[in-house]
Write a protein that holds these residues in place. Sequence first.
Motif, PDB file in Angstrom:
ATOM      1  N   ALA A 105      -4.534  12.361   4.793  1.00  0.00           N
ATOM      2  CA  ALA A 105      -4.073  11.349   5.052  1.00  0.00           C
ATOM      3  C   ALA A 105      -5.712   9.996   4.913  1.00  0.00           C
ATOM      4  O   ALA A 105      -5.352   9.233   4.240  1.00  0.00           O
ATOM      5  N   VAL A 106      -6.345  10.589   5.736  1.00  0.00           N
ATOM      6  CA  VAL A 106      -7.490   9.466   5.731  1.00  0.00           C
ATOM      7  C   VAL A 106      -7.892   9.370   4.210  1.00  0.00           C
ATOM      8  O   VAL A 106      -8.808   8.041   4.121  1.00  0.00           O
ATOM      9  N   PHE A 107      -8.069  11.060   3.702  1.00  0.00           N
ATOM     10  CA  PHE A 107      -8.890  10.422   2.326  1.00  0.00           C
ATOM     11  C   PHE A 107      -8.168   9.844   1.344  1.00  0.00           C
ATOM     12  O   PHE A 107      -8.615   8.317   0.954  1.00  0.00           O
ATOM     13  N   MET A 108      -6.350   9.360   1.824  1.00  0.00           N
ATOM     14  CA  MET A 108      -5.750   9.071   1.216  1.00  0.00           C
ATOM     15  C   MET A 108      -6.372   7.475   0.587  1.00  0.00           C
ATOM     16  O   MET A 108      -6.281   6.131   0.548  1.00  0.00           O
ATOM     17  N   VAL A 109      -6.041   6.608   2.788  1.00  0.00           N
ATOM     18  CA  VAL A 109      -6.485   5.382   2.596  1.00  0.00           C
ATOM     19  C   VAL A 109      -7.966   4.850   2.646  1.00  0.00           C
ATOM     20  O   VAL A 109      -7.668   3.933   2.292  1.00  0.00           O
ATOM     21  N   ALA A 110      -8.469   6.148   2.464  1.00  0.00           N
ATOM     22  CA  ALA A 110     -10.421   5.708   2.294  1.00  0.00           C
ATOM     23  C   ALA A 110     -10.089   5.345   0.642  1.00  0.00           C
ATOM     24  O   ALA A 110     -11.094   4.547   0.275  1.00  0.00           O
ATOM     25  N   TYR A 111      -9.623   6.257   0.058  1.00  0.00           N
ATOM     26  CA  TYR A 111      -9.361   6.073  -1.465  1.00  0.00           C
ATOM     27  C   TYR A 111      -8.812   4.787  -1.740  1.00  0.00           C
ATOM     28  O   TYR A 111      -9.454   4.161  -3.021  1.00  0.00           O
ATOM     29  N   TYR A 112      -7.681   4.256  -1.657  1.00  0.00           N
ATOM     30  CA  TYR A 112      -7.028   2.635  -1.681  1.00  0.00           C
ATOM     31  C   TYR A 112      -7.650   1.873  -1.121  1.00  0.00           C
ATOM     32  O   TYR A 112      -7.609   1.042  -2.467  1.00  0.00           O
ATOM     33  N   ALA A 113      -8.648   2.222  -0.205  1.00  0.00           N
ATOM     34  CA  ALA A 113      -9.289   1.522   0.077  1.00  0.00           C
ATOM     35  C   ALA A 113     -10.875   0.848  -0.446  1.00  0.00           C
ATOM     36  O   ALA A 113     -11.036  -0.332  -0.573  1.00  0.00           O
ATOM     37  N   THR A 114     -11.250   1.892  -1.356  1.00  0.00           N
ATOM     38  CA  THR A 114     -11.838   1.189  -1.985  1.00  0.00           C
ATOM     39  C   THR A 114     -11.803   1.649  -3.635  1.00  0.00           C
ATOM     40  O   THR A 114     -12.677   1.900  -3.734  1.00  0.00           O
ATOM     41  N   SER A 115     -10.845   0.677  -3.431  1.00  0.00           N
ATOM     42  CA  SER A 115     -10.617   1.872  -5.420  1.00  0.00           C
ATOM     43  C   SER A 115      -9.936   0.234  -5.982  1.00  0.00           C
ATOM     44  O   SER A 115      -9.730  -0.025  -6.976  1.00  0.00           O
ATOM     45  N   HIS A 116     -10.060  -1.116  -5.037  1.00  0.00           N
ATOM     46  CA  HIS A 116      -9.721  -1.676  -5.988  1.00  0.00           C
ATOM     47  C   HIS A 116     -10.445  -2.751  -6.162  1.00  0.00           C
ATOM     48  O   HIS A 116     -12.146  -3.348  -5.287  1.00  0.00           O
TER      49      HIS A 116
END
Length: 160
Positions: free
Chosen positions: A20-31
């Motif tokens: 869950a932490v990885f996915m939140v960080a992933y989407y926060a840094t993917s835009h």
Amino acid sequence: MRQNWLIVLIVVAIFVGAYAVFMVAYYATSHPTFFCTKCHFIEPYVASWEEFPHAGVTCLHCHEMRGFVGKLEAKSRGLNYLYTTLTNQYTLPTGAKIFEQNCIGCHLQDYRGYENAPDLATADGDHYEYIRDNRSCLECHRDTGHEINILLKPDFEKSW
């Protein structure tokens, strides 16, 4: 026996939490306009991308392998770029990868949200023959995503 189940439950909870932490960080840094443009040497790519047919396609749709391992690999490359930039150890070109299976998948209408992508079945040229011959999409479509490619002029002068 009860203690074994407790250990399994704790391990599963740790993995779910880490995911869950990885996915939140992933989407926060993917835009691209929120995060990707923060590096000074990426800005010209983004400006060029915004004016081309793939402006509605995010950076990672082209520069990331599909699947969870692709996400991990892309973010590890990103962390490496961040580290080399912060420590002033980077050099150009940084080697942004393009995963051509994503081009093919999108243009075979395999990805939701991109139904307007030109279909390989109706496109000019025999794209299936090119794929069978292991020819790169970039042989003909080099400037499709960006007009600029490596921020260097042909004589290796910086273009910024």
